[in-house]
Design an enzyme around this catalytic site. Sequence first.
Site, PDB file in Angstrom:
ATOM      1  N   GLN A 125      61.875  43.803  58.256  1.00 42.34           N
ATOM      2  CA  GLN A 125      61.854  43.356  56.862  1.00 42.34           C
ATOM      3  C   GLN A 125      63.018  42.403  56.605  1.00 42.34           C
ATOM      4  O   GLN A 125      64.178  42.791  56.728  1.00 42.34           O
ATOM      5  CB  GLN A 125      61.982  44.584  55.953  1.00 42.34           C
ATOM      6  CG  GLN A 125      61.874  44.285  54.482  1.00 42.34           C
ATOM      7  CD  GLN A 125      62.219  45.508  53.644  1.00 42.34           C
ATOM      8  OE1 GLN A 125      63.356  45.963  53.642  1.00 42.34           O
ATOM      9  NE2 GLN A 125      61.249  46.042  52.939  1.00 42.34           N
ATOM     10  N   GLY A 126      62.722  41.165  56.265  1.00 39.34           N
ATOM     11  CA  GLY A 126      63.769  40.189  55.971  1.00 39.34           C
ATOM     12  C   GLY A 126      63.948  40.009  54.482  1.00 39.34           C
ATOM     13  O   GLY A 126      63.454  39.041  53.899  1.00 39.34           O
ATOM     14  N   SER A 128      67.187  41.582  52.359  1.00 34.42           N
ATOM     15  CA  SER A 128      68.590  41.451  51.952  1.00 34.42           C
ATOM     16  C   SER A 128      69.253  40.256  52.629  1.00 34.42           C
ATOM     17  O   SER A 128      68.912  39.883  53.752  1.00 34.42           O
ATOM     18  CB  SER A 128      69.371  42.710  52.337  1.00 34.42           C
ATOM     19  OG  SER A 128      68.906  43.815  51.615  1.00 34.42           O
ATOM     20  N   SER A 160      66.499  46.159  59.767  1.00 32.66           N
ATOM     21  CA  SER A 160      66.274  47.229  60.738  1.00 32.66           C
ATOM     22  C   SER A 160      65.313  46.764  61.826  1.00 32.66           C
ATOM     23  O   SER A 160      64.281  46.156  61.525  1.00 32.66           O
ATOM     24  CB  SER A 160      65.690  48.461  60.046  1.00 32.66           C
ATOM     25  OG  SER A 160      66.569  48.922  59.056  1.00 32.66           O
ATOM     26  N   GLU A 243      57.855  52.129  49.546  1.00 31.59           N
ATOM     27  CA  GLU A 243      59.001  52.693  50.254  1.00 31.59           C
ATOM     28  C   GLU A 243      59.637  53.824  49.465  1.00 31.59           C
ATOM     29  O   GLU A 243      60.054  54.832  50.011  1.00 31.59           O
ATOM     30  CB  GLU A 243      60.029  51.592  50.521  1.00 31.59           C
ATOM     31  CG  GLU A 243      61.248  52.098  51.286  1.00 31.59           C
ATOM     32  CD  GLU A 243      62.215  50.993  51.674  1.00 31.59           C
ATOM     33  OE1 GLU A 243      61.964  49.840  51.301  1.00 31.59           O
ATOM     34  OE2 GLU A 243      63.199  51.303  52.347  1.00 31.59           O
TER      35      GLU A 243
END
Lengths: 391, 343
Positions: A125-126, A128, A160, A243
């Site tokens: 996941q890009g 932040s 992550s 999430e």
Amino acid sequence: MDFDFSDEELAFREEVRTWLAEHVPADKAPEDGPAMRDYDLAWQRTQYDGGWAGISWPVQFGGRGLSTIEQLIWFEEYARAGAPSIGANFVGINHAGPTLIARASDGQRAAHLPPILRGDVVWCQGFSEPGAGSDLAGLQTRGEIDGDELVVTGSKVWTSFANLADYQELLVRTDRDAPKHKGITWIICDMRSPGIEVRPIRTMNRTAHFSEVFYDEVRIPLANVVGGLNEGWSVAMSTLSFERGTGFMADQVELARTVDDLIALARTTTGPDGRRPAIADEEVARRLATARAEVAALRAMTYASVSRNLRQQTPGPEASISKVFYAELQQRVGRLAMDILGHAAFDLVHDPLVGEGWPAWYLRGYGVSMGGGTPDIQRNIIAERVLGLPR
Amino acid sequence: MDLLASPEQEEIAATVAAFCAEHLSIRQLRSRIGEAAAVDPATWARLAELGWFGLGLGADQGGAGYSVVEEAFMFRELGRCLAPGPVLGAVLGARVAAACGDATRCRSILAGEALVAFGDPDAGAVVGPRLDGRLLLLDAPGSDYVVVCDTSGAALLAIGEVGPLQRLDSLDPGVRLATAEVSDLAPLHFVDAATEPVGLRAQVLVAAEAAGIAEATRDISVAYALARQQFGKPIGAHQAVKHRCADMAVAAVAASAQAFFAALALDRSSPDAAFQCASATFVATTAAMGNATRNISNHGGLGFTWEHDAHLYLKRAHLLEALLGGRAAHLCELLDAPGPLTV
């Protein structure tokens, strides 16, 4: 109000229990790196072959299409069986997949959903950035349209499994003149594209759980945009609600088992007086009892959330309440484990048969509390969207 | 499985809340400070008429035929408004009488003719076919009976059978507190917990009442945080206050969720019922104490005044936390009883 499961649900529980008993791997997941990727994907493939991949995904997209109640049963049995945590499959199964199902085109779904379910690919996941953490909408990574491509330049952080991933759900700014929530685009990024550099960041428990990702004029086909140009904020929010909702159900259910394991440990570990087991120590016993009561409350909250989901489908801001309660409880339990272990708390050894030890679990909790929004951001959400306090 | 209130349960809660707002409010609690009884006889008769004391008793016993779950809905509302009066004693006292086949006494309690004080045994007191030890009595003046329970069983005794009442200058002005000794006393009735788990029911109802306090103090704080302005904006816009309110919301949700989960477990006689009830009392009284304290902080100097209700919630939270053996009493239950994963 009742907590009885129907005959069908009980039969389902039996089926799940039997399958898990026969298929949960005997060895534990490696700490990180390619070996962990291989382990996690192999376990995903096993679940796929058994017909259990994507239990919450709709049947038309290859999932099991199970109700939230059946998911709850699955996670309870999963925890009871000591099955591996979702690990590197988390983003694909819990974020990217559900987002593609909600917002992607038929072609995008056909290309990406089956490999996620089969355990062929890892997603990351890009979201932040160094300058956009809690204030996610302030992100600055640029996406400039050039022909039928988006040219991306900038950087992401806390990604992550970026070092293990094939694809990324990437948020970029495509309109710098629009208000900050309006100029963002959600795009599928192939992590092998030229111009991407991944620099793993070691976490406090030594593992390379997340990375910095740098983009130097990375060219991504515009066909990879999901939900339309400049519509990325609403696409991203649907992901986050997953999430904060059912995505953490597995962890919440797992914590009950963890506390019971800790009580077992306290019965066999010598306590602070050097003679009796740790559980004979009044303070240790009181803290264990407290944790067990609080885990019971967490379970009751989870059941109540499941009940709410059944009535209103998408998880609301109430999910942040469970998240705050869970994260604080997990950290208290971790600290208690450290106290029970005594000097053994200072050994981070990773045993392939036991897996992550208590000290590493304890340390990981500091990261768990940040995932999906820091505790302070969760409190803002509760205060503003549940209680109606001003921004 | 559905842990949300049914329309009927919501209606029960709304009816109780509406009655409390009119007849058992904090205004009434304050106006009766110094009076002998917490509730005037006419209001008490109305409660009996409404069937509050027999909500969870079968129709054959003169009750409404609901369960401990609906009783929990009622007690959460009583907690929210700090409703005065020995309702807990009436509900548990009628249950002991019914379990022991004493239809006459059961009906007189349900009818509001006989009042029952709740007697909380001190640490070391013996609850059994013979009672021994010291009791903390809630709303004993004017009562006819005392109900005493713990996890081993429950007893109903005539008020005249306990030793002389030592009246306290009650910390909680909504409850008339006294202590009394009983010495090797055979009560009117004793029922074993295996036959009728009155002690677990008391845990659930105290938990529900505490959950009501946690919710009410949260709501009072949120209303004040919206209304009170400092530094040119509502104090609820400042994260120090905003986050404290968020923590109050978390505690209140946990308390309510576990109180009702325990009520369901008790109603179904689940193997983990004792564990769930002990968890509920612990989590909910902790939430009530925590929120009552935070509520005072949110109100600044106002929170320390007699005039503001914040102290009344704090004092009731202290009382509930101290009942049923207090926080330490359920240690063994919480550590050794079968939990959810082992049942």
